[in-house]
Design a protein around this motif. Structure first.
Motif, short mmCIF file in Angstrom:
data_model
loop_
_atom_site.label_atom_id
_atom_site.label_comp_id
_atom_site.label_asym_id
_atom_site.label_seq_id
_atom_site.Cartn_x
_atom_site.Cartn_y
_atom_site.Cartn_z
N UNK A 350 0.80 -1.30 -0.05
CA UNK A 350 -0.12 -0.03 0.15
C UNK A 350 0.86 1.22 -0.08
N UNK A 351 2.11 1.16 0.74
CA UNK A 351 2.92 2.25 0.74
C UNK A 351 3.54 2.74 -0.61
N UNK A 407 -5.56 5.57 13.24
CA UNK A 407 -5.30 4.26 12.61
C UNK A 407 -4.04 3.93 11.80
N UNK A 408 -3.42 3.10 11.60
CA UNK A 408 -2.37 2.87 10.46
C UNK A 408 -2.93 2.79 8.93
N UNK A 417 -7.94 1.16 0.09
CA UNK A 417 -7.25 1.22 1.25
C UNK A 417 -6.04 2.04 1.32
N UNK A 418 -5.76 2.92 2.43
CA UNK A 418 -4.65 4.00 2.67
C UNK A 418 -3.99 3.78 3.88
N UNK A 419 -2.80 3.87 3.90
CA UNK A 419 -1.95 3.65 5.09
C UNK A 419 -0.99 4.97 5.46
N UNK A 424 5.15 8.79 9.81
CA UNK A 424 3.88 8.65 10.87
C UNK A 424 3.67 7.05 11.09
N UNK A 425 3.85 6.05 10.29
CA UNK A 425 3.37 4.76 10.73
C UNK A 425 4.57 4.26 11.81
#
Length: 445
Positions: A350-351, A407-408, A417-419, A424-425
């Motif tokens: 996702x990243x 949330x992550x 979906x987004x992370x 930040x994670x």
């Protein structure tokens, strides 16, 4: 999400290799590489803590059911507590085994394997009525070629289906059940009321029956013939040699019973019948001959049974990975590894994806990437790691006490979906780890 036949969710590489594979993909610069390593390291520590909590639940509640327990509770549990403790162990067992990406093997499939001839030439039987609980999981449904010895030097090559890993939990009924069956408790191969857990590797499907602690073994019809026919052949000349003594003994018995007509039909000399000494000699000779023959056949039978038991022992001894309490410890490690590998793969893709991905697209991307990089085809379990990322909340700015926990992972209106960005994670997972003991709202089981 596409489900691929004969594919499993298990990732056959350790967490360190998966992290290296992501870093070698060339999508992260040097600074991001270090941050990604830190993110993965803290994530692994956090999940180690979570699964440690599950292990403590199992250890605390498995004591009354452990057949190898060397400690006893200070206060024996009540009936209600006993049932509750059993349920906690079973639920935790199912949880860690399924999170380790093992697949439930339904009892009908096990029964079908029991009804099929084993590779070991034995007749086996398992009484499922003796179990309070029976649970079986496997991983790696595959096949391999083996050589089976036939006659003399002739060997037959055969392809057999095997389970690369299989774990079995059985909880036996209490002692009263076996007493009602008139079984001798001290002669059972197991302890009633206890919970047995076995973990094996490379077990042929047709040999599943040998894993059960209450399996009963006996000769097949072929072995009975091979054992019985030579015995009959050896008995015939013995009987012929012992026939005169046998007739003399029979005549003496008929004389005592006062049946002279039958004595005459046996064609035995009357003087010998009335003389005690020939009768005693005949009786002793007959007893020695028949007793010696019976002892020899019994010894042959016992030797055959020992050979069968040796075959079973050799089959299982080198394939056993763990028993009872140690199985739980192994699966805690396996589940922890699988959980972390899945989260790392989902977060990384996702990243680095140039476009937003919904769960189905993400699932396909990871499966294709794994096949391209490693030649490994898996049926990736996408929903589990998505839920885990979504449920990990933390603060990006820990200095701001009013800052909300985020949330992550989140979803947009289109279901993509987004992370969080990598830095930040890392801060969020670091915050979660620092406050792990304060997270009363998170289910740590």
């Amino acid at each position: 999400m596409t489900v691929h036949e004969n594919r499993e969710a298990f990732i056959p590489y350790n967490r360190t290799d998966i992290i290296k594979l992501c870093l070698q993909d060339g999508q992260l610069d040097q600074a991001e590489t270090e941050t990604f390593k830190e993110f993965c390291q803290i994530l692994a520590a956090y999940y180690h803590f979570r699964f440690y909590h599950t292990l403590e639940i199992i250890k605390e509640n498995y004591i009354p059911f452990n057949p190898n327990a060397d400690i006893q509770p200070m206060t024996p549990p009540t009936f209600e507590q006993y049932d509750e403790m059993e349920l906690k162990v079973v639920d935790a067992f199912k949880n860690i085994v399924e999170r380790a990406n093992y697949i439930l093997l339904p009892q009908p499939l096990v029964q079908r394997a029991l009804d099929t001839k084993s590779l070991i030439d034995l007749k086996t039987q398992v009484d499922f009525d003796e179990f309070d609980r029976f649970i079986c999981y496997y991983q790696g449904d595959t096949n391999k070629k083996i050589s089976i010895k036939k006659l003399f030097f002739w060997q037959e090559e055969k392809i057999i289906d095997i389970f690369e890993r299989i774990v079995l939990l059985v909880k036996f009924k209490e002692a009263d059940y076996f007493r009602n069956k008139k079984d001798k408790i001290n002669e059972l191969k197991f302890i009633p009321g206890k919970m047995y857990v076995y973990f094996y590797k490379n077990i042929p499907k047709l040999d599943i029956d040998l894993l059960f602690p209450n399996v009963a073994t006996s000769m097949t019809w072929k072995d009975r013939l091979l054992f019985g026919i030579p015995a009959i052949g050896a008995a015939i000349p013995l009987i012929l040699r012992a026939l005169p003594n046998l007739l003399l003994l029979l005549a003496a018995i008929l004389l005592v019973l006062n049946i002279p007509f039958f004595i005459e039909s046996l064609d035995v000399e009357p003087d010998k019948v009335r003389n005690v000494m020939p009768v005693l000699v005949a009786t002793l000779s007959l007893a020695i001959a028949l007793g010696g023959f019976a002892f020899k056949q019994y010894t042959n039978y016992k030797n055959k049974k020992i050979k069968f038991q040796k075959d079973v022992t050799e089959t299982l001894f080198f394939k056993n990975l763990a028993n009872n309490a140690s199985v739980f410890q192994m699966f805690i490690d396996l589940a922890e590894e699988e959980e972390c590998k899945e989260i790392i793969l989902v977060y990384y893709h996702l990243l680095t994806s140039p476009i937003p991905l919904n769960p189905q697209q993400l699932d396909a991307r990871i499966e294709t990437w794994m096949e391209k990089k490693l030649g490994t085809t898996i049926n990736f379990d996408i929903q589990g790691p998505l839920n885990n990322l979504e449920n990990i909340y933390g603060k990006v700015n820990t200095n701001d006490k009013t800052a909300p926990e985020i949330p992550l992972l989140t979803y947009d209106d289109q279901g993509c979906c987004h992370v969080l960005p990598l830095e930040d994670a890392r801060r969020v997972i670091d915050y979660v780890w620092d406050n792990a003991f304060l997270y009363n709202g998170i289910n740590l089981s």
